[in-house]
Design an enzyme around this catalytic site. Structure first.
Site, short mmCIF file in Angstrom:
data_model
loop_
_atom_site.label_atom_id
_atom_site.label_comp_id
_atom_site.label_asym_id
_atom_site.label_seq_id
_atom_site.Cartn_x
_atom_site.Cartn_y
_atom_site.Cartn_z
CB CYS A 143 16.92 75.25 43.62
SG CYS A 143 16.86 75.47 45.41
CD GLU B 226 10.35 73.06 48.43
OE1 GLU B 226 11.05 74.05 48.17
OE2 GLU B 226 9.21 73.15 48.91
P1 NAD Z 1 16.44 65.25 39.24
O1 NAD Z 1 15.04 65.70 39.07
O2 NAD Z 1 17.17 64.78 38.04
O3 NAD Z 1 16.53 64.05 40.29
C1 NAD Z 1 16.11 64.21 41.62
C2 NAD Z 1 15.73 62.86 42.19
O4 NAD Z 1 14.59 62.36 41.49
C3 NAD Z 1 16.80 61.79 42.08
O5 NAD Z 1 16.85 61.08 43.30
C4 NAD Z 1 16.29 60.91 40.96
O6 NAD Z 1 16.72 59.58 41.04
C5 NAD Z 1 14.79 61.00 41.16
N1 NAD Z 1 13.96 60.68 39.98
C6 NAD Z 1 14.28 60.85 38.68
N2 NAD Z 1 13.26 60.43 37.90
C7 NAD Z 1 12.27 59.99 38.72
C8 NAD Z 1 10.95 59.47 38.51
N3 NAD Z 1 10.46 59.30 37.30
N4 NAD Z 1 10.21 59.14 39.60
C9 NAD Z 1 10.70 59.32 40.84
N5 NAD Z 1 11.94 59.81 41.09
C10 NAD Z 1 12.71 60.16 40.05
O7 NAD Z 1 17.20 66.49 39.93
P2 NAD Z 1 18.75 66.62 40.27
O8 NAD Z 1 19.52 66.73 39.00
O9 NAD Z 1 19.13 65.60 41.28
O10 NAD Z 1 18.75 68.03 41.02
C11 NAD Z 1 18.83 69.24 40.36
C12 NAD Z 1 17.48 69.91 40.27
O11 NAD Z 1 16.91 70.02 41.57
C13 NAD Z 1 17.53 71.33 39.75
O12 NAD Z 1 16.48 71.57 38.87
C14 NAD Z 1 17.37 72.18 41.01
O13 NAD Z 1 16.88 73.47 40.77
C15 NAD Z 1 16.44 71.33 41.80
N6 NAD Z 1 16.53 71.66 43.24
C16 NAD Z 1 15.50 72.34 43.82
C17 NAD Z 1 15.57 72.69 45.16
C18 NAD Z 1 14.44 73.43 45.84
O14 NAD Z 1 14.45 73.51 47.05
N7 NAD Z 1 13.49 73.97 45.10
C19 NAD Z 1 16.69 72.33 45.92
C20 NAD Z 1 17.71 71.61 45.29
C21 NAD Z 1 17.61 71.28 43.95
#
Ligand code: NAD
Length: 478
Positions: free
Chosen positions: A282, A248
């Site tokens: 998002c 997502e």
């Molecule tokens: P992010 O991608 O920076 O981090 C999300 C998670 O991924 C964190 O727990 C982080 O520690 C982990 N992570 C980071 N690098 C990783 C790796 N290499 N391997 C495994 N895990 C890793 O996102 P964020 O800043 O926490 O959230 C914002 C983003 O999330 C925005 O782009 C938003 O649109 C998206 N979002 C999407 C939805 C949806 O339902 N489509 C819902 C909420 C947020």
């Protein structure tokens, strides 16, 4: 100052390492708590606990698993206010929205519990005499859940509830920005009949704990919510083991305002979709396409509505509509896109800079007119309270602009004409479309994106079945 350990096999468990992550209030900078910067061996311990628990958990009738989900929901409802304050303090959303998040989380657990008696296989006609073909829905095994910070509490349930009711166990890595609510969730689990190992939490950073989880050969599916960049990295980690991914990811939702639209409705809905959670959602309306004939009227009204929006410390004395950005990097990303748009010829109608504050990064509610399809602000996810406006000549152009994006999560259309709405729905290529209302999904829907916004989806029947593996059995009578 509380240091929260990981939650493994039903108990708070110290990390094997010494690294610590600080959780700070984005409005004040105050330290809230600390959690471990977990090591890959902490992740391995959590996966081992999930593996040990899975067989017995899956053997239970689904209704018994569902009853545990209902217990968790009941524990959540006992302290909605306390949990909402924890979310607000570490994430910065306003308290009414945090209360909605907590209540929605409990309702979501109950909703997924309702599926226990509705998980259905199939019986298929065979081409062979005397044969019956059964399609069973089995659990996948162990789910790795990796969470973002913007709806941190709800996302726990969005992963754990469908995973558990279908017989999986789960290891969750919360965002390093918002670990406190997850630690509180674990405390609630201790007051339920959840067997040890069925839900495990490992705190830590993405590049270490997150990567260890996504690259484990023992995980049956990685269910991830977050950015496109991280989604890509997770796919790469999972690829080595051909692990299923459910992603997502980000969005760049277009809002199309036709000339016959109820302009006040469009203004209020687009504003609501844009300032909620400081624009850090998002499915937020990220770019607005307006028919030229009503563009001036719409822009004036949207700018007036945005300018009236109140912001500040959500736990301060004054009522506010939105709080701080999650961190300084989030603020700079928004500002860079706004300044870049102005430099490329957009007109700043209102806002456009950091709002004055002693602490915390607040971005002014911002409207940009005269934007073009090629501008970065129209192509990249802003994730802040900023509405860039592009005008169009006709519906074909509006749909072409909308579809011309790397993202394909949500979209919205404002018109009074049913035929226009229907045609737009048939031609717009997004996972989700809202007609004449703000962007916010329902738990019985299916939240899924096309293009780079994701693979698979969440919620409803289709989201539930993402957590199952089909098993087809041919039984021959002789
Ligand atoms: P992010 O991608 O920076 O981090 C999300 C998670 O991924 C964190 O727990 C982080 O520690 C982990 N992570 C980071 N690098 C990783 C790796 N290499 N391997 C495994 N895990 C890793 O996102 P964020 O800043 O926490 O959230 C914002 C983003 O999330 C925005 O782009 C938003 O649109 C998206 N979002 C999407 C939805 C949806 O339902 N489509 C819902 C909420 C947020």
């Amino acid at each position: 100052m509380t240091h929260y350990h990981n939650f493994i096999n039903g108990a708070f468990t110290p990390s094997s390492g010494t690294g610590v992550i600080e959780d700070r209030n984005p409005a004040t900078g105050a330290l809230i708590c600390t959690v471990p910067d977990s090591t890959p061996s902490d992740v391995a311990a959590a996966i081992a606990a999930a593996q040990d628990a899975q067989k017995e958990w899956a053997k239970r009738p689904a209704i018994q698993r569902a009853n545990v989900l209902r217990q968790i929901a009941a524990r959540i409802r006992e302290d909605v206010e306390g949990l909402a304050r924890i979310i607000t303090e570490e994430q910065g959303k306003v308290l009414p929205l945090a209360r909605v998040e907590v209540a929605f989380t409990a309702d979501y657990l109950d909703y997924m519990a309702e599926w226990a008696r509705r998980i259905e296989g199939e019986i298929l006609e065979s081409d062979r005499p005397g044969e019956t073909i059964f399609l069973f829905r089995q659990p996948i095994g162990i789910i790795g859940g990796i969470l973002p910070w913007n709806f941190p509490f709800f996302l726990i349930a969005r992963k754990a509830a469908p995973a558990l009711v279908t017989g999986n166990t789960i290891v969750i890595k919360p965002s390093e920005e918002t670990p406190h609510n997850a630690a509180k969730f674990c405390e609630l689990l201790l007051k339920t009949d959840l067997p040890p190992g069925v839900i495990n939490f490992v705190h830590g950073r993405g590049a270490t704990a997150g990567k260890a989880l996504a690259s484990s050969p023992k995980i049956g599916m990685v269910s991830f919510t977050g950015s496109v960049e991280t989604g890509s990295a997770i796919m790469a980690s999972a690829a080595a083991n051909i692990t299923k991914v459910n992603l997502e990811l980000g969005g760049k939702a277009p809002a199309i305002v036709l000339a016959d639209a109820d302009i006040d409705l469009a203004v209020n809905s687009i504003k609501a979709s844009r300032v909620i959670n400081s624009g850090q959602v998002c499915n937020c309306a990220e770019r607005v396409y307006v028919d030229r004939r009503v563009a001036d009227q719409f822009t004036e009204k949207l700018a007036a509505a945005m300018a009236q929006t109140r912001y500040g410390d959500p736990l301060g004395d004054k009522p506010v509509d939105y709080g701080p950005m999650i961190n300084e990097a989030g603020f700079h990303k928004v500002d860079k896109l706004v300044q870049g748009a102005v430099a490329a010829g957009a007109t700043l109608v209102t806002g456009g800079k950091r709002a004055p504050s002693d602490a915390g990064f607040y971005y002014e509610p911002t409207v940009l007119a005269g934007c073009r399809q090629d501008m970065e602000i129209i192509r990249k996810e802003v994730f802040g309270p900023v509405s860039p406006i592009v005008t169009f000549h006709d519906l074909d152009e509006a749909i072409a602009y909308s579809n011309d994006s790397d993202y394909g999560l949500t979209s919205s259309i404002y018109t009074r004409d049913l035929n226009t709405a229907l045609r737009a729905c048939q031609e717009i290529r997004f996972g989700e479309t809202y007609i004449n209302r703000e962007n916010f999904e329902a738990m019985q829907g299916f939240h899924a994106g096309v293009r780079k916004s994701g693979i698979g989806g969440a919620d409803g029947k289709h989201g539930l079945y993402e957590y199952t593996q089909t098993h087809i059995v041919y039984i021959q009578r002789h």
